[in-house]
Scaffold this active site. Structure first.
Site, PDB file in Angstrom:
ATOM      1  N   SER A  49       0.838  -1.198   0.000  1.00  0.00           N
ATOM      2  CA  SER A  49       0.000   0.000   0.000  1.00  0.00           C
ATOM      3  C   SER A  49       0.869   1.243   0.000  1.00  0.00           C
ATOM      4  O   SER A  49       2.088   1.173  -0.017  1.00  0.00           O
ATOM      5  CB  SER A  49      -0.898   0.002   1.232  1.00  0.00           C
ATOM      6  OG  SER A  49      -0.111   0.303   2.376  1.00  0.00           O
ATOM      7  N   LYS A  50       0.180   2.382   0.080  1.00  0.00           N
ATOM      8  CA  LYS A  50       0.877   3.669   0.114  1.00  0.00           C
ATOM      9  C   LYS A  50       1.903   3.708   1.225  1.00  0.00           C
ATOM     10  O   LYS A  50       2.931   4.350   1.109  1.00  0.00           O
ATOM     11  CB  LYS A  50      -0.127   4.791   0.336  1.00  0.00           C
ATOM     12  CG  LYS A  50      -0.908   5.130  -0.898  1.00  0.00           C
ATOM     13  CD  LYS A  50      -1.800   6.320  -0.660  1.00  0.00           C
ATOM     14  CE  LYS A  50      -2.717   6.480  -1.864  1.00  0.00           C
ATOM     15  NZ  LYS A  50      -3.897   7.218  -1.629  1.00  0.00           N
ATOM     16  N   ARG A  51       1.581   3.035   2.317  1.00  0.00           N
ATOM     17  CA  ARG A  51       2.504   3.047   3.463  1.00  0.00           C
ATOM     18  C   ARG A  51       3.843   2.407   3.121  1.00  0.00           C
ATOM     19  O   ARG A  51       4.830   2.632   3.792  1.00  0.00           O
ATOM     20  CB  ARG A  51       1.863   2.357   4.677  1.00  0.00           C
ATOM     21  CG  ARG A  51       1.244   3.359   5.632  1.00  0.00           C
ATOM     22  CD  ARG A  51       0.388   2.680   6.654  1.00  0.00           C
ATOM     23  NE  ARG A  51      -0.875   2.270   6.032  1.00  0.00           N
ATOM     24  CZ  ARG A  51      -1.444   1.088   6.200  1.00  0.00           C
ATOM     25  NH1 ARG A  51      -0.883   0.188   6.947  1.00  0.00           N
ATOM     26  NH2 ARG A  51      -2.577   0.801   5.596  1.00  0.00           N
ATOM     27  N   GLY A 107       5.465   3.125   0.636  1.00  0.00           N
ATOM     28  CA  GLY A 107       6.256   4.162  -0.029  1.00  0.00           C
ATOM     29  C   GLY A 107       6.118   4.211  -1.542  1.00  0.00           C
ATOM     30  O   GLY A 107       6.843   4.921  -2.204  1.00  0.00           O
TER      31      GLY A 107
END
Ligand code: GLU
Length: 481
Positions: free
Chosen positions: A249-251, A253
């Protein structure tokens, strides 16, 4: 039968790794069968769709080398076509207008929750009389179009990745919304409906997409049947997970494919890595291949059901292999913008041939292209800062004199070859009775400010070409005194 597959991204965000990997599998499958790969932009969600996301998606696919044979087609340019089909389903009694309000749906959901039931629409407006409809319209209610789903139906398909799939109509949440009302007429089609019509119209033979679409597939098969069309084959590809086993996911990076470019990955390495995310080649020891090579051996038998873990170390390794095997001029092309961005100035002899020599020197040590910025900094600044280790080296007995000897040796040396540099060192060893190793270490400290770095002789020659070796020697002598 000609294989026809498609990638159908929604332009509600940038091209991300999941969609890109699905595009890779579609591309490989199309090429394997000599078929067509079609690009369709699913922009029916007009509130969230943005032209810049479409641009990002097209540019990302191009960057990765995933060229398409037809398209891009835009769903918003095809609205009439969907509306005719909706009307047909209404006329046949397979779909109906549902006037249930948002508040009523909320209340329904709450009561189901209170009874610990899964949320589903209770099909309450399936059999409205014309009078009831007129009454709702008079109240000013808007409607959606729902497609009837028979709870007792079994929906079965043989998924090319997951094998035999069985779904029950009762698992699909009640009659499904296929279009919303608009001011202009029958309605704005929703994803599940538009996708089926498009896949029919574009004669898609195989729908290859992420496994998050499995529940949609069950619904879509019912729509194909209702529309009297052939049902295509389906292949649901595994999710991409991070190293902890959660969906990438976006987490982690990465939101866009271009984040990988910014991190210094080459398109060829990334696309190679993506082919390995869930697929293994017939020769499982082969890890490096072009898309064309992968296409030769691509079959769904070799695609895993389990999620594919995204392994940064593996991607780094592949990237380094690609950089190390790339022609110098190509690496130079890729590094030019990075150097410019870092503020490096291409003046005083730092022309293309010199830059290519620099690339020859540093490329074997690169893992990511961006590593080149720090690695080549010493060739783009006049003087270097000496770290503690280098200072200690320069302050040893005899070092300042030895470096002075090198400096003198350089005096009449317009051009410097390796043999000239070696001659100068030999001369100093002989004249001053110092060890060659001491001179070499001191030169490294003087030229780079550190005790580690790229090949010393080559670095020296490059620094000489741009007139930086002598000032650095003078500076080092001053530190040593
Ligand atoms: N627009 C859908 C998505 O971006 C496409 C799904 C499909 O391939 O049918 O997820």
């Amino acid at each position: 039968m000609t294989v026809r597959v498609r990638i159908a991204p929604s332009p509600t965000g940038n091209l991300h790794i999941g969609t890109a990997r699905t595009a890779v599998f579609n591309w490989l499958f199309a090429r394997h069968h000599g078929g067509q790969f079609i690009l369709r932009i699913e922009d029916t969600d007009q509130e969230r769709s943005r032209p810049e996301y479409t641009e990002n998606i097209l540019a990302g696919l191009r960057w990765l080398g995933l060229n398409w044979d037809e398209g891009p087609f835009f769903q918003t340019e095809r609205l009439h076509f969907y509306q005719d089909a909706i009307q047909k389903l209404l006329d046949q009694g397979l779909a109906y207008r549902c006037y249930t309000t948002a508040a009523e749906l909320d209340a329904l959901r709450e009561s189901q929750k209170a009874r610990s039931e899964a949320p589903r629409y209770d099909n309450r407006h399936r059999h409205l009389t014309p009078e009831q409809e007129a009454a709702f319209q008079a109240e000013g209610r808007t409607f959606v179009i729902r497609f009837k789903i028979d709870d007792s139906r079994e929906i079965i398909w043989n998924d090319l990745v997951r094998g035999n799939m069985v779904w029950r109509g009762s698992d699909l949440g009640g009659d499904m919304v296929i279009a919303r009302a608009t001011d202009t007429g029958v309605g704005q089609p929703l994803y599940n409906f538009a996708v089926v019509l498009d896949d029919m119209d574009m004669q898609i033979t195989h729908v290859i997409r992420g496994e998050d679409h499995i529940a949609n597939t069950a619904k879509q098969i019912l729509l194909y049947e209702a529309l009297g069309a052939n049902v295509p084959e389906f292949a649901h590809t595994p999710l991409i997970l991070n190293m902890e086993g959660r969906k990438l996911s976006k987490r982690d990076g990465v939101t866009s494919i271009f984040d990988f470019q910014k991190m210094g990955f080459t398109a060829a390495a990334l696309v190679n890595y993506m082919t390995l995310l869930g697929w293994s080649p017939p020769d499982s020891t082969q890890e490096i291949f072009t898309l064309e090579e992968a296409a030769k051996g691509f079959t769904f038998e070799r695609v895993n059901k389990a999620g594919a873990k995204f392994d940064w170390a593996k991607l780094d390794w592949l990237n380094s292999q690609y950089i190390h095997n790339m022609p110098v001029d190509k690496v130079t092309d890729l590094l030019m913008p990075l150097w410019s961005e870092a503020g490096y100035k291409f003046v005083d002899g730092r022309e293309r041939p010199w830059l290519e020599q620099l690339v020859t020197l540093i490329a074997p040590s690169l893992t990511r292209l961006t590593d080149a910025v720090a690695m080549s900094q010493l060739f783009f600044t006049d003087l270097v800062e000496f770290n503690d280790e280098a200072k200690t080296q320069l302050q040893q007995d005899g070092v300042a004199a030895a470096l002075q000897g090198v400096l003198t040796g350089l005096d009449n040396q317009a051009q410097l070859e390796v043999s000239d540099a070696q001659g100068i060192i030999k001369q100093v060893v002989k004249a001053q009775g110092v060890k060659k190793g001491l001179i070499m270490r001191s030169l490294r400290a003087a030229f780079t400010g550190e005790m580690h770095g790229p090949d010393l002789m080559q670095s020296w020659l490059l620094l000489h070409e741009i007139g930086l070796d002598q000032p650095r020697l003078q500076n080092a002598i001053a530190v040593g005194k």
